[in-house]
Design a protein around this motif. Structure first.
Motif, PDB file in Angstrom:
ATOM      1  N   THR A  18       7.351  62.176-121.535  1.00  0.00           N
ATOM      2  CA  THR A  18       7.486  61.842-120.365  1.00  0.00           C
ATOM      3  C   THR A  18       6.436  62.784-119.181  1.00  0.00           C
ATOM      4  O   THR A  18       6.575  62.401-118.143  1.00  0.00           O
ATOM      5  CB  THR A  18       8.905  61.937-119.690  1.00  0.00           C
ATOM      6  OG1 THR A  18       8.962  63.351-119.793  1.00  0.00           O
ATOM      7  CG2 THR A  18       9.981  60.958-120.575  1.00  0.00           C
ATOM      8  N   ALA A  19       5.599  63.552-119.907  1.00  0.00           N
ATOM      9  CA  ALA A  19       4.769  64.229-119.186  1.00  0.00           C
ATOM     10  C   ALA A  19       3.997  63.362-118.312  1.00  0.00           C
ATOM     11  O   ALA A  19       3.667  62.329-118.438  1.00  0.00           O
ATOM     12  CB  ALA A  19       3.703  65.095-119.798  1.00  0.00           C
ATOM     13  N   GLY A  20       3.665  63.823-116.815  1.00  0.00           N
ATOM     14  CA  GLY A  20       3.103  62.776-115.710  1.00  0.00           C
ATOM     15  C   GLY A  20       4.141  62.272-114.961  1.00  0.00           C
ATOM     16  O   GLY A  20       3.528  61.438-114.016  1.00  0.00           O
ATOM     17  N   MET A  21       5.339  61.687-115.720  1.00  0.00           N
ATOM     18  CA  MET A  21       6.088  61.166-114.516  1.00  0.00           C
ATOM     19  C   MET A  21       6.536  62.207-113.435  1.00  0.00           C
ATOM     20  O   MET A  21       6.758  63.384-113.578  1.00  0.00           O
ATOM     21  CB  MET A  21       7.441  60.568-115.287  1.00  0.00           C
ATOM     22  CG  MET A  21       7.462  59.536-115.945  1.00  0.00           C
ATOM     23  SD  MET A  21       8.978  59.188-116.803  1.00  0.00           S
ATOM     24  CE  MET A  21      10.219  59.986-115.576  1.00  0.00           C
ATOM     25  N   ARG A  22       6.277  61.587-112.199  1.00  0.00           N
ATOM     26  CA  ARG A  22       5.910  62.778-111.043  1.00  0.00           C
ATOM     27  C   ARG A  22       7.376  63.373-110.684  1.00  0.00           C
ATOM     28  O   ARG A  22       7.534  64.242-110.096  1.00  0.00           O
ATOM     29  CB  ARG A  22       5.233  62.128-109.971  1.00  0.00           C
ATOM     30  CG  ARG A  22       3.770  61.664-110.367  1.00  0.00           C
ATOM     31  CD  ARG A  22       2.905  61.506-109.322  1.00  0.00           C
ATOM     32  NE  ARG A  22       1.614  61.382-110.209  1.00  0.00           N
ATOM     33  CZ  ARG A  22       0.484  61.176-109.328  1.00  0.00           C
ATOM     34  NH1 ARG A  22       0.498  61.518-108.023  1.00  0.00           N
ATOM     35  NH2 ARG A  22      -0.487  60.874-109.806  1.00  0.00           N
ATOM     36  N   MET A  54       4.968  56.664-127.351  1.00  0.00           N
ATOM     37  CA  MET A  54       5.393  56.124-126.195  1.00  0.00           C
ATOM     38  C   MET A  54       3.739  56.036-125.514  1.00  0.00           C
ATOM     39  O   MET A  54       3.273  56.722-124.651  1.00  0.00           O
ATOM     40  CB  MET A  54       6.288  56.293-125.006  1.00  0.00           C
ATOM     41  CG  MET A  54       6.327  55.538-123.892  1.00  0.00           C
ATOM     42  SD  MET A  54       7.771  55.545-122.914  1.00  0.00           S
ATOM     43  CE  MET A  54       7.310  57.249-121.998  1.00  0.00           C
ATOM     44  N   GLU A  55       3.031  54.982-125.849  1.00  0.00           N
ATOM     45  CA  GLU A  55       1.640  54.868-125.208  1.00  0.00           C
ATOM     46  C   GLU A  55       1.732  54.071-123.965  1.00  0.00           C
ATOM     47  O   GLU A  55       2.794  53.557-123.602  1.00  0.00           O
ATOM     48  CB  GLU A  55       0.830  54.260-126.125  1.00  0.00           C
ATOM     49  CG  GLU A  55       0.637  54.890-127.393  1.00  0.00           C
ATOM     50  CD  GLU A  55      -0.758  55.552-127.787  1.00  0.00           C
ATOM     51  OE1 GLU A  55      -1.614  55.990-126.953  1.00  0.00           O
ATOM     52  OE2 GLU A  55      -1.112  55.034-129.054  1.00  0.00           O
ATOM     53  N   LYS A  93      14.458  64.150-114.322  1.00  0.00           N
ATOM     54  CA  LYS A  93      14.480  64.126-115.671  1.00  0.00           C
ATOM     55  C   LYS A  93      15.697  65.085-116.134  1.00  0.00           C
ATOM     56  O   LYS A  93      15.870  66.011-115.715  1.00  0.00           O
ATOM     57  CB  LYS A  93      13.171  64.715-116.299  1.00  0.00           C
ATOM     58  CG  LYS A  93      11.888  63.837-115.896  1.00  0.00           C
ATOM     59  CD  LYS A  93      10.761  64.443-116.664  1.00  0.00           C
ATOM     60  CE  LYS A  93       9.429  63.853-116.177  1.00  0.00           C
ATOM     61  NZ  LYS A  93       8.385  64.674-116.370  1.00  0.00           N
ATOM     62  N   ASP A 107      12.861  65.767-119.857  1.00  0.00           N
ATOM     63  CA  ASP A 107      11.620  66.412-119.466  1.00  0.00           C
ATOM     64  C   ASP A 107      11.114  67.008-121.006  1.00  0.00           C
ATOM     65  O   ASP A 107      11.379  68.084-121.259  1.00  0.00           O
ATOM     66  CB  ASP A 107      12.126  67.845-118.665  1.00  0.00           C
ATOM     67  CG  ASP A 107      10.832  68.701-118.330  1.00  0.00           C
ATOM     68  OD1 ASP A 107       9.807  68.073-118.344  1.00  0.00           O
ATOM     69  OD2 ASP A 107      11.245  69.716-117.729  1.00  0.00           O
ATOM     70  N   THR A 108      10.271  66.094-121.421  1.00  0.00           N
ATOM     71  CA  THR A 108       9.678  66.419-122.844  1.00  0.00           C
ATOM     72  C   THR A 108       8.150  65.918-122.634  1.00  0.00           C
ATOM     73  O   THR A 108       7.979  65.251-121.629  1.00  0.00           O
ATOM     74  CB  THR A 108      10.314  65.591-124.037  1.00  0.00           C
ATOM     75  OG1 THR A 108       9.882  64.110-123.651  1.00  0.00           O
ATOM     76  CG2 THR A 108      11.730  66.088-124.043  1.00  0.00           C
ATOM     77  N   PRO A 109       7.323  66.441-123.548  1.00  0.00           N
ATOM     78  CA  PRO A 109       5.783  66.017-123.537  1.00  0.00           C
ATOM     79  C   PRO A 109       5.745  64.432-123.524  1.00  0.00           C
ATOM     80  O   PRO A 109       4.612  63.922-122.865  1.00  0.00           O
ATOM     81  CB  PRO A 109       5.299  66.616-124.738  1.00  0.00           C
ATOM     82  CG  PRO A 109       6.145  67.594-125.392  1.00  0.00           C
ATOM     83  CD  PRO A 109       7.639  67.182-124.806  1.00  0.00           C
ATOM     84  N   PRO A 138      10.218  65.484-110.679  1.00  0.00           N
ATOM     85  CA  PRO A 138      10.839  66.411-111.510  1.00  0.00           C
ATOM     86  C   PRO A 138      12.096  66.334-111.827  1.00  0.00           C
ATOM     87  O   PRO A 138      12.905  66.606-112.795  1.00  0.00           O
ATOM     88  CB  PRO A 138      10.382  67.632-110.911  1.00  0.00           C
ATOM     89  CG  PRO A 138      10.055  67.466-109.200  1.00  0.00           C
ATOM     90  CD  PRO A 138       9.916  65.981-109.273  1.00  0.00           C
TER      91      PRO A 138
END
Lengths: 472, 247
Positions: free
Chosen positions: B191-195, B92-93, B200, B187-189, B197
């Motif tokens: 979706t990292a950066g979705m603020r 997912m870019e 997820k 909560d996986t790499p 917490p």
């Protein structure tokens, strides 16, 4: 897999990509924006250290400490979610080696079918083993088995030098004892080796005893602790003064197969655990107030009926982790969050300290929604919480005036020669911290040796000024 | 005991799913890119230490479309008959990046959709002949309605959803289960950066839902289940409202 992040990773020389996230702790009263890294290999940990520039670094398990111990606002937080591999497990000897990010629940799932259990466990099975070691957690069996650190054979930790160091009670003892209970401030704990406890079933034989005063409660606990492996007591924090300390003592030991019903005996380790219900939203205001607390507590007491003693055989998850049945129960306390104030006072001062604390809560109107009393034994690490004496944990929603009352409790705890548990703390002052932790200078000496530039730091360590001797 | 092939085994949901499947006593073949070999070996060691099951590692690259069928044949030869297959590879870019760069969008589509068609299609043919098997792939709530913030990823997932639906139809009555999983933000790499917490889901919970859905022979699941209702509402929002929303 994310290819774009791979290219970024290569560009940084082994450092996984960093993302800005807001992390919060279990009490939900402290949170902070931080740069989050999610390493997947031990080499990534080194990469993070190398790429950190001037930022501070902190390891993060599942964010289940209550206060600000796991928060690193404006700096780098290393999430251990993907460093959760079980490396070896010897079902014959009960020895296990794992990465620090594995949760207690996952360890139990792997080892219980072979007749092993965690030697020490806190009241929830969701934290990581690394986080538990960093807080040197204790369980209902502290009076018998001590805290977690006693059962850790060795750890491997990445220190500020950029090297992995293996330490234990024998090898590099100072670093081991500074890391047990050191709140992650000596480095990134990467691997641990653990000696498990032999059990013959997945059930616990428990006895509940109803008591009507604090004196009675403490007497019964002292007698009970001599015979029972597990002991914990719940008391009614909303009880009026004359009935202060009324509540229930819960004693337990791992059940033997012959104690089980015929049906359970054929598969004594197989217990179907459910993921449990979860609170989907945070209530805007705390649903836990003095009224709901009073109601709940009196209902709970009524449930236990008029009989003084009750015995039962219950599955491990119900006995050890009753609150895990409701996921994210912390949302009940609303947006402002809650505090769990846990202190310990030495044996002889226990009755006075516990009594005073309960009275002050009553008088100031901050009724604890949950109050848990337990006897502790010797401590392991330099900053470990336990001491031989009595510990009282009080859950309270954050309301106006709460922190002022807690400052008052701090003074009482200090006067009685006790201390407050760092894993649950969000507001202790640097001065009180020093008065409560007499081994702090010793710890600081080790910290300076392994981390002279104070690379590993958290909101808590900065609040308590844990990088220097003096409070101000 | 069954043989499960997990394609994209280092992905955030595949790891706990592999553990769920291993905990049921299955043999697991973990497949991923060669550059992830260390992680894959570690996972195999983990499955073995946790559940005492045999775990193997094999390598493929989803962008090398012409080699995918040969890869499946090779796994069957070395690892054994595939009883269950999970396609968990995915990318997912950022939407803006894909909007500007067709090559990147096409590559993402290859990974999210084309590779799945090749790998699962070929495995399905083998399972069809044997009249047994499980096929699992990941759709997404993002594939339920095109939204400006994420429609290129969403389109890949919508296509995969339809492919799985057709495959399920084709294999109906042949004792092969075809499961589409639509996980909400986890909560996986990826979706990292979705603020937010707490927004997820925990990957372990998602994996448990998936394993149960496989046992129960479900066809399409949302996990956590609430996303079925949330997406039902979003899908049916009238255009004059939908166009004003910043989704």
């Amino acid at each position: 897999m994310n290819r774009q992040s791979d290219s970024k990773r290569a560009a940084r020389g082994g450092c996984p990509p960093l993302f800005t996230e807001r992390l919060e702790s279990w009490g939900r009263l402290r949170s902070g924006l931080t740069q989050v890294a999610r390493p997947e290999l031990s080499s990534h940990l080194r990469g993070i250290l190398a790429a950190r520039t001037s930022k501070k670094v902190l390891g993060f398990g599942r964010g289940l400490s209550y206060g600000d111990a796991c928060i690193n606002t404006g700096n780098v937080t290393v999430k251990f979610n993907s460093l959760d591999h079980l490396l070896t497990f010897d079902p014959g000897k009960g020895i296990l080696t794992c990465e620090a990010g594995i949760t207690l629940e996952e360890i139990i799932r792997a080892v219980l079918p072979h007749g092993w259990f965690l030697p020490v466990t806190p009241g929830t099975c969701y934290p990581t083993i690394g986080g538990c070691f960093a807080a040197d957690v204790h369980g209902k069996n502290h009076h018998v088995d001590g805290s977690l650190a006693r059962h850790i054979r060795w750890i491997e930790i990445l220190t500020a030098s950029g090297k992995f160091a293996r330490c234990s009670r024998k090898k590099d003892r100072d670093l081991f004892l500074a890391t047990a209970g050191g709140m992650g401030l000596t480095g990134l704990i990467y691997r641990l080796s653990l000696k498990l406890k032999r059990v013959h079933t997945g059930y616990v034989y428990a006895e509940r005893i109803r008591v009507h005063s604090l004196r009675e409660m403490m007497d019964v606990i002292e007698v009970g602790d001599a015979d029972w492996e597990y002991s914990v007591s719940w008391l009614d924090g909303a009880a009026p003064d004359r009935e202060m300390g009324r509540g229930e003592i819960i004693l337990g030991r791992h059940a033997e197969p012959e104690q089980l019903s015929f049906k359970r005996r054929s598969s004594p380790f197989i217990i179907r655990t459910r993921p449990g219900i979860s609170l989907p939203v945070t209530s805007p205001v705390s649903l836990v107030g003095s009224l709901s607390t009073r109601l709940f507590n009196s209902l709970y007491l009524r449930r236990s009926g008029s009989r003084r003693k009750r015995r039962e055989i219950i599955p491990w998850n119900i006995f050890f982790y009753p609150l895990d049945a409701v996921r994210e129960w912390n949302r009940l306390y609303g947006r402002k969050g809650f505090v769990q104030y846990q202190f310990v006072a030495p044996d002889e001062a226990g009755y006075s300290a516990v009594g005073l604390a309960l009275q002050i809560c009553q008088r100031s109107g901050h009724i604890p929604s949950l109050a848990v009393l337990k006897r502790l034994g010797e401590k392991e690490g330099l900053l470990s919480f336990p001491m031989p004496g009595w510990t009282l944990a009080l859950d309270m929603p954050v309301r106006h005036g709460l922190f002022r009352m807690l400052d008052e409790l701090d003074r009482i705890v200090i006067d009685h020669g006790g201390r407050v548990y760092l894993a649950k703390d969000a507001r202790l002052s640097p001065g009180s911290f020093r008065a409560m932790y007499p081994s702090f200078p010793e710890w600081l000496e080790v910290k300076r040796r392994v981390d002279p530039e104070d690379v590993f730091s958290s909101d808590m360590s900065r609040r308590l000024a844990m990088n220097r001797e003096e409070a101000d | 005991m069954k043989n499960w092939l997990i394609l994209g085994a280092t992905s955030g949901i595949a790891v706990p799913l592999a553990r769920e499947l291993a905990s049921r006593g299955n043999r697991i073949c973990l497949a991923g890119r060669r550059e992830n070999s260390k992680r894959l070996e570690l996972l195999a060691q983990d499955l073995n230490a946790r559940f005492g099951v045999e775990a193997a590692v094999s390598y493929f690259d989803a962008v090398e479309l012409e080699r995918l069928e040969a890869f499946i044949d090779e796994v069957e030869e070395t690892f054994g008959r595939i009883d269950g297959v999970v396609y968990a590879a995915g990318l997912m870019e950022p939407q803006l990046h894909l909007q500007r760069d067709f090559t990147a969008a096409r590559r993402q589509h290859d990974i999210n959709y084309m590779a799945a068609v090749g790998l699962l299609g070929h495995t399905a043919r083998k399972m069809e002949a044997r009249r047994r098997g499980h096929i699992v792939a990941f759709g997404s709530p993002a594939g339920d309605r095109g939204r400006r913030s994420n429609y290129l990823y969403g389109a890949d997932k919508a296509a995969l959803h339809l492919f799985m639906e057709g495959l399920r139809h084709r294999l109906a009555g042949k004792r092969i289960t075809v499961l589409t999983v639509k996980p909400g933000p986890t909560d996986t790499p990826m979706t990292a950066g979705m603020r937010k917490p707490r927004f997820k889901a925990r990957p372990e919970d998602v994996a448990r839902d998936i394993a149960r859905a496989i046992d129960d022979k479900r066809t399409v699941i949302y996990t956590p289940a609430k996303w079925r209702y949330i997406m039902c509402v979003i899908r049916h929002l009238p255009w004059f409202i939908f166009k004003r929303l910043n989704l």
